[in-house]
Write an enzyme that holds these catalytic residues in place. Sequence first.
Site, short mmCIF file in Angstrom:
data_model
loop_
_atom_site.label_atom_id
_atom_site.label_comp_id
_atom_site.label_asym_id
_atom_site.label_seq_id
_atom_site.Cartn_x
_atom_site.Cartn_y
_atom_site.Cartn_z
CG ASP A 114 34.59 35.63 39.21
OD1 ASP A 114 34.31 36.89 39.72
OD2 ASP A 114 33.82 34.50 39.20
CG HIS B 106 41.24 44.11 42.47
ND1 HIS B 106 40.30 43.22 41.91
CD2 HIS B 106 40.35 44.93 43.29
CE1 HIS B 106 39.09 43.38 41.89
NE2 HIS B 106 38.93 44.49 42.89
CG LEU C 155 51.15 34.46 24.63
CD1 LEU C 155 51.59 33.50 25.74
CD2 LEU C 155 50.97 35.64 25.31
#
Length: 223
Positions: free
Chosen positions: A74, A91, A186
């Site tokens: 965010d 972004h 991961l």
Amino acid sequence: LMRPSPFQLEAAHVSFSAAWFFPLALVVVIMASAIFRLTSKQRAFDKKSELLAAAPVVAASPTVRPRHMAVIMDGNRRYGREKHGVPTKGHWDGGNTLIDFVKWCISARIPAVTVYAFSSENWSRPQHEIDVLMQIFVRYCDRIEDESRKNGIQVRFISTSPQLFKPKVLERFRRVEEASKHCSNLILNVCVSYGAREELALACQHIAERVNCGEMTCDQITP
């Protein structure tokens, strides 16, 4: 006509100067305040960048570590607007930060990370911003695929409304998943076009279908 005395001229000059002094002083104060606020924000951004750069220095093997971390990406637009003057550039920075964060999680031996990258509500944003985000997704898929091979990251894309994506974007997601499915260091879950309300609705629909087909009874639906 009577000429004003030197005393009257001096008084008028002083009065005229005072009339200009206070508005001018007010303008100077406002400008100084604005510059101070901008400088403070810049210092805050620089401090955050320093903290982020220092993050890998944190002990990579804590005694107690989380098994799963969730991240909400965010504030990218706000960051891009204040840092670069262009909201969409935030972004790109967010994408780079995500990759750095995932690397840190690997070094800390955290097995799973879920990133909320694009909410289903984000489709209501201006079209030009959505286009930029789609470009970022496609371009960063190349880098994520490369990083997954180097660091053993299994990538999964999760969406409650995948039909909203263009076919070429969905195909790129599928290719990354296929290329990384055997990685085991991961698990990276990337939530795109995802909404919690939609997920709850889909879960209810799935349960209703199972009850309707006789696979389960209503009594088996428990908290």
